[in-house]
Scaffold this motif. Structure first.
Motif, PDB file in Angstrom:
ATOM      1  N   PHE A 253     -68.232 -17.503  14.589  1.00  0.00           N
ATOM      2  CA  PHE A 253     -68.133 -16.106  14.112  1.00  0.00           C
ATOM      3  C   PHE A 253     -68.958 -16.020  14.317  1.00  0.00           C
ATOM      4  CE2 PHE A 253     -63.517 -17.905  12.193  1.00  0.00           C
ATOM      5  CZ  PHE A 253     -63.232 -17.226  13.491  1.00  0.00           C
ATOM      6  N   THR A 254     -70.533 -16.475  14.453  1.00  0.00           N
ATOM      7  CA  THR A 254     -71.826 -16.560  14.289  1.00  0.00           C
ATOM      8  C   THR A 254     -71.651 -14.569  14.177  1.00  0.00           C
ATOM      9  OG1 THR A 254     -72.375 -16.360  16.722  1.00  0.00           O
ATOM     10  CG2 THR A 254     -72.695 -18.547  14.964  1.00  0.00           C
ATOM     11  N   ARG A 255     -71.842 -13.990  15.152  1.00  0.00           N
ATOM     12  CA  ARG A 255     -71.466 -12.644  15.288  1.00  0.00           C
ATOM     13  C   ARG A 255     -71.020 -12.162  14.240  1.00  0.00           C
ATOM     14  NH1 ARG A 255     -73.895  -9.507  16.333  1.00  0.00           N
ATOM     15  NH2 ARG A 255     -72.560  -7.588  17.213  1.00  0.00           N
ATOM     16  N   ALA A 256     -69.703 -12.046  14.126  1.00  0.00           N
ATOM     17  CA  ALA A 256     -69.581 -11.515  12.504  1.00  0.00           C
ATOM     18  C   ALA A 256     -70.181 -11.949  11.835  1.00  0.00           C
ATOM     19  CB  ALA A 256     -67.675 -12.551  12.898  1.00  0.00           C
ATOM     20  N   LYS A 257     -70.477 -13.101  11.072  1.00  0.00           N
ATOM     21  CA  LYS A 257     -71.726 -12.642  10.645  1.00  0.00           C
ATOM     22  C   LYS A 257     -72.631 -12.245  10.604  1.00  0.00           C
ATOM     23  CE  LYS A 257     -74.035 -16.935   7.835  1.00  0.00           C
ATOM     24  NZ  LYS A 257     -75.289 -17.829   8.076  1.00  0.00           N
ATOM     25  N   THR A 258     -72.996 -12.285  11.061  1.00  0.00           N
ATOM     26  CA  THR A 258     -74.527 -11.514  11.114  1.00  0.00           C
ATOM     27  C   THR A 258     -74.605 -10.207  11.120  1.00  0.00           C
ATOM     28  OG1 THR A 258     -74.752 -10.917  14.000  1.00  0.00           O
ATOM     29  CG2 THR A 258     -75.559 -12.908  12.539  1.00  0.00           C
ATOM     30  N   THR A 259     -72.987  -9.718  11.822  1.00  0.00           N
ATOM     31  CA  THR A 259     -72.958  -7.800  11.672  1.00  0.00           C
ATOM     32  C   THR A 259     -72.514  -7.746   9.999  1.00  0.00           C
ATOM     33  OG1 THR A 259     -71.890  -8.081  13.153  1.00  0.00           O
ATOM     34  CG2 THR A 259     -71.339  -6.587  11.785  1.00  0.00           C
ATOM     35  N   LEU A 260     -71.724  -8.756   9.128  1.00  0.00           N
ATOM     36  CA  LEU A 260     -71.891  -8.803   7.933  1.00  0.00           C
ATOM     37  C   LEU A 260     -72.786  -8.352   7.235  1.00  0.00           C
ATOM     38  CD1 LEU A 260     -68.091 -10.234   7.804  1.00  0.00           C
ATOM     39  CD2 LEU A 260     -68.343  -8.219   7.745  1.00  0.00           C
ATOM     40  N   GLU A 261     -73.825  -8.627   7.175  1.00  0.00           N
ATOM     41  CA  GLU A 261     -74.953  -9.609   6.990  1.00  0.00           C
ATOM     42  C   GLU A 261     -76.045  -7.647   6.608  1.00  0.00           C
ATOM     43  OE1 GLU A 261     -76.241 -14.742   6.507  1.00  0.00           O
ATOM     44  OE2 GLU A 261     -76.486 -12.855   8.131  1.00  0.00           O
ATOM     45  N   SER A 262     -75.855  -7.106   8.311  1.00  0.00           N
ATOM     46  CA  SER A 262     -76.130  -6.041   8.310  1.00  0.00           C
ATOM     47  C   SER A 262     -75.898  -4.984   7.130  1.00  0.00           C
ATOM     48  CB  SER A 262     -76.449  -5.867   9.753  1.00  0.00           C
ATOM     49  OG  SER A 262     -74.837  -5.605  10.144  1.00  0.00           O
ATOM     50  N   LYS A 263     -74.916  -5.306   6.675  1.00  0.00           N
ATOM     51  CA  LYS A 263     -73.954  -4.349   6.418  1.00  0.00           C
ATOM     52  C   LYS A 263     -74.134  -4.882   4.743  1.00  0.00           C
ATOM     53  CE  LYS A 263     -70.424  -1.962   7.481  1.00  0.00           C
ATOM     54  NZ  LYS A 263     -69.322  -1.574   7.855  1.00  0.00           N
ATOM     55  N   ASN A 264     -74.921  -5.728   4.465  1.00  0.00           N
ATOM     56  CA  ASN A 264     -75.411  -5.697   3.190  1.00  0.00           C
ATOM     57  C   ASN A 264     -74.574  -7.263   2.106  1.00  0.00           C
ATOM     58  OD1 ASN A 264     -77.536  -5.859   1.012  1.00  0.00           O
ATOM     59  ND2 ASN A 264     -76.820  -4.274  -0.823  1.00  0.00           N
ATOM     60  N   TYR A 265     -73.699  -7.603   3.197  1.00  0.00           N
ATOM     61  CA  TYR A 265     -72.212  -8.918   2.195  1.00  0.00           C
ATOM     62  C   TYR A 265     -73.047  -9.774   2.763  1.00  0.00           C
ATOM     63  CZ  TYR A 265     -68.718  -5.742   3.504  1.00  0.00           C
ATOM     64  OH  TYR A 265     -67.564  -4.369   3.155  1.00  0.00           O
ATOM     65  N   VAL A 266     -73.248 -10.997   1.629  1.00  0.00           N
ATOM     66  CA  VAL A 266     -72.865 -12.347   1.414  1.00  0.00           C
ATOM     67  C   VAL A 266     -72.550 -13.128   1.863  1.00  0.00           C
ATOM     68  CG1 VAL A 266     -73.998 -14.040  -0.416  1.00  0.00           C
ATOM     69  CG2 VAL A 266     -74.709 -11.810  -1.091  1.00  0.00           C
ATOM     70  N   ILE A 267     -72.632 -14.408   2.931  1.00  0.00           N
ATOM     71  CA  ILE A 267     -71.442 -14.793   3.613  1.00  0.00           C
ATOM     72  C   ILE A 267     -71.825 -16.015   3.672  1.00  0.00           C
ATOM     73  CG2 ILE A 267     -70.933 -14.952   5.712  1.00  0.00           C
ATOM     74  CD1 ILE A 267     -70.406 -11.876   5.404  1.00  0.00           C
ATOM     75  N   ARG A 268     -70.633 -16.616   2.229  1.00  0.00           N
ATOM     76  CA  ARG A 268     -70.970 -19.095   2.203  1.00  0.00           C
ATOM     77  C   ARG A 268     -70.072 -18.789   2.796  1.00  0.00           C
ATOM     78  NH1 ARG A 268     -72.441 -16.635  -3.982  1.00  0.00           N
ATOM     79  NH2 ARG A 268     -74.287 -15.834  -3.860  1.00  0.00           N
ATOM     80  N   THR A 269     -69.124 -20.371   2.463  1.00  0.00           N
ATOM     81  CA  THR A 269     -67.916 -21.174   2.941  1.00  0.00           C
ATOM     82  C   THR A 269     -67.379 -21.190   1.474  1.00  0.00           C
ATOM     83  OG1 THR A 269     -69.721 -23.063   2.634  1.00  0.00           O
ATOM     84  CG2 THR A 269     -68.890 -21.713   4.790  1.00  0.00           C
ATOM     85  N   LEU A 270     -66.276 -21.845   1.650  1.00  0.00           N
ATOM     86  CA  LEU A 270     -65.534 -22.488   0.411  1.00  0.00           C
ATOM     87  C   LEU A 270     -65.005 -23.505   0.816  1.00  0.00           C
ATOM     88  CD1 LEU A 270     -64.319 -21.591  -2.406  1.00  0.00           C
ATOM     89  CD2 LEU A 270     -63.164 -20.073  -1.456  1.00  0.00           C
ATOM     90  N   ASN A 271     -64.429 -24.431   0.047  1.00  0.00           N
ATOM     91  CA  ASN A 271     -63.767 -25.603   0.834  1.00  0.00           C
ATOM     92  C   ASN A 271     -63.457 -25.613  -0.730  1.00  0.00           C
ATOM     93  OD1 ASN A 271     -62.368 -27.565   1.050  1.00  0.00           O
ATOM     94  ND2 ASN A 271     -63.918 -29.316   2.236  1.00  0.00           N
ATOM     95  N   LEU A 272     -61.556 -24.890  -0.528  1.00  0.00           N
ATOM     96  CA  LEU A 272     -60.667 -25.133  -1.365  1.00  0.00           C
ATOM     97  C   LEU A 272     -60.243 -26.632  -1.957  1.00  0.00           C
ATOM     98  CD1 LEU A 272     -58.690 -22.042  -1.582  1.00  0.00           C
ATOM     99  CD2 LEU A 272     -60.624 -22.878  -3.348  1.00  0.00           C
ATOM    100  N   LEU A 273     -60.213 -27.721  -0.591  1.00  0.00           N
ATOM    101  CA  LEU A 273     -59.551 -28.716  -0.914  1.00  0.00           C
ATOM    102  C   LEU A 273     -60.829 -29.360  -1.607  1.00  0.00           C
ATOM    103  CD1 LEU A 273     -58.646 -29.196   2.489  1.00  0.00           C
ATOM    104  CD2 LEU A 273     -57.221 -29.333   0.975  1.00  0.00           C
TER     105      LEU A 273
END
Length: 531
Positions: A253-273
């Protein structure tokens, strides 16, 4: 004898004055042609200010030459303005002056009152992107752009873009150019580094576009519209595709991430386990194609998060494409019980597509923010399961946003594909559903595949827009839907050789008009000899 010598000397000076005026006229014409080529972006010069100086010098030489001739030959000048040719040419001069006056007034009015012009280019190169037009409509306040261009940097393309933005803004956008070399203190105060930057100011907020291009200005405009950072977490720990590095099968999902970052979103990962809690700053949690089921404890945490007004974005692939086997799926159970959305155990077969395993979005909800402007775009859903809205849950509104045509069905046995009437469900099949709890404010977006947002398919027609719109709505950023920046596409208009371009411009702007000018002079000389 003395008078004869004086006349000879005077005539020599007269010829020199006429030659100077002619050379000045030719130089002015050639420099004007070069500046026209530069204005169209077909040629560049290292020091444009020198070209401007040369233009003024050539004009000065032409004017001085004509003035010197008038001083040396006052009789001929008087005869020119009072003779037969003057009488015959008077109407022509008046017509030319009137025409020039109309051109000048028309251009002044057009400059002071810019309006969008008809774009006749093949690829609509002079038309603003729909995303930019939507962003302009969304502006809460007018924007003023300050373009910092030194004399060494050409401003033609930037001027063209900024004037186009102004013309399409209905008064919401204005601009000016400043030379950073002449305003060093201001540049330092505003944090401008480098040449060709554009400072956007809206109210008390400012953003800097890295260059005077449409996509960079759109990114800066989005940051002004959405000044607060929104944090989006991608769930990990179940074999989901990553967001930081592309893989060989293009499922990341690298393209999805860069697109969201261009819209001022901060992208992080979450391991609920591992963390066993949802971060407080989470505006949205994306569950992108888990290979193993999300556990019951994680679903409990997600349910509490939703009940507190949170949002989740679910992309669960068909069971045969996962390692679920016969294991229970607590996430699918929660979506069914709390939201009335069923992730069906099938794979959509769509005969509308040459590849029946890739479903095509045919019907879109024209009201919901996610799909309101998607009717003009095709979306593809590779190997997707269908969704069903099977029951009504109190305080929950659920919408089927995208469906296939009737020429599709939900295949339950992919080893032996074929529609089994009475066993399998015929189309239209629901491909995307979104729900909102009016009591808690929680939101869910559900897809039956994660591949539509993978690197392989993200840039296929409307897939990237659909993904970004879904995130915007789920994160309660409806004002950002349909204004997702696109990747720039390089296009070539003419051959790269500047020599070729200048040759073509010389033929069209100098040689052909010069031929007609020479014919006109020849005709005038012949008629003068004939009396």
């Amino acid at each position: 004898m003395k008078n004869k010598k004086k006349q000879t000397a005077s005539r020599q000076y007269t010829i020199i004055a006429l030659l100077a005026a002619l050379l000045g006229f030719i130089a002015t014409g050639l420099i004007a042609v070069v500046k026209g080529v530069i204005a169209f972006g077909l040629y560049t010069v290292q020091f444009p200010e020198r070209l401007n100086n040369a233009l003024w010098i050539s004009v000065g030489v032409m004017v001085i030459g004509l003035a010197s001739y008038a001083i040396l030959e006052p009789g001929k000048i008087q005869h020119f303005f009072t003779g037969r040719q003057a009488r015959y040419g008077g109407n022509t001069i008046i017509t030319v002056l009137a025409f020039l006056g109309i051109l000048i007034v028309g251009n002044v009015l057009a400059y002071q009152n810019p309006r969008p012009l008809l774009d006749l280019t093949e690829e609509q190169a002079n038309t603003l992107a729909p995303e930019m037009l939507t962003a302009i409509e969304t502006l809460p306040e007018p924007i003023h752009a300050t373009a910092f261009f030194s004399q060494n940097q050409g401003t033609e393309s930037a001027e063209k873009l900024l004037s186009n933005l102004k013309a399409n803004s209905s008064g919401r956008f204005d601009y000016e150019f400043l030379d950073p070399d002449r305003n060093p203190a201001l540049v330092q105060e505003l944090g401008i580094t480098g040449d060709g930057k554009v400072l956007l100011t809206m109210g008390e907020r400012t953003e800097i576009a890295a260059s005077a291009t449409e996509d960079e200005i759109l990114r800066a405009m989005i940051r002004l519209i959405n000044p607060e950072e929104r944090v989006v977490y991608f769930l990990t720990g179940h074999g989901e595709s990553g967001t930081d590095q592309a893989n060989e099968d293009n499922t990341a999902f690298t393209r999805a991430k860069t697109t969201l970052e261009s819209k001022n979103y901060v992208i992080r990962t979450l391991n609920l386990l591992a963390e066993n809690e949802v971060p407080e700053d989470a505006d949205l949690i994306i569950i992108g194609g888990p290979a193993q089921p999300v556990t019951a404890n994680e679903v409990r945490l997600l349910r509490n998060y939703l009940n507190g007004g949170g949002s989740i974005f679910v992309m669960e692939n068909p069971v045969p494409l996962t390692d679920f086997g016969d294991s229970p799926d607590p996430l699918a159970d929660m979506l069914l019980d709390d939201w009335g959305i069923s992730l069906n155990s099938d794979v959509v077969i769509d005969l509308e597509n040459a590849d029946p395993g890739i479903a095509v979005g045919a019907y879109y909800d024209s009201v919901h923010p996610i799909t309101r402007k998607m009717n003009a775009l095709v979306t593809f859903f590779p190997l997707t399961r269908s969704l069903s809205l099977v029951n009504t849950v109190e305080n929950v509104q659920v919408f089927p946003l995208i469906q296939t045509t009737e020429r599709s069905w939900g295949e339950t046995d992919i080893t032996n594909p074929g529609f089994d009437e009475g066993v399998e469900v015929p189309g239209p099949m629901i491909l995307l559903a979104a729900g909102e709890n009016t009591s808690t404010g929680g939101r869910v977006v559900v897809f039956g595949t994660s591949q539509f947002a993978s690197d392989q398919y993200f840039d296929s027609y409307g897939n990237g827009d659909l993904f970004a719109n879904s995130v915007d709505w789920a994160a309660e950023q409806e004002n950002l839907t349909n204004i997702t920046p696109k990747q720039s596409i390089a296009r070539t208009f003419l051959p790269a050789s500047q020599g070729r371009i200048l040759f073509l411009m010389f033929i069209s702007a100098c040689a052909i008009p010069g031929i007609f000018l020479a014919l006109g002079i020849y005709t005038w000389v012949i008629r003068r000899r004939q009396g």
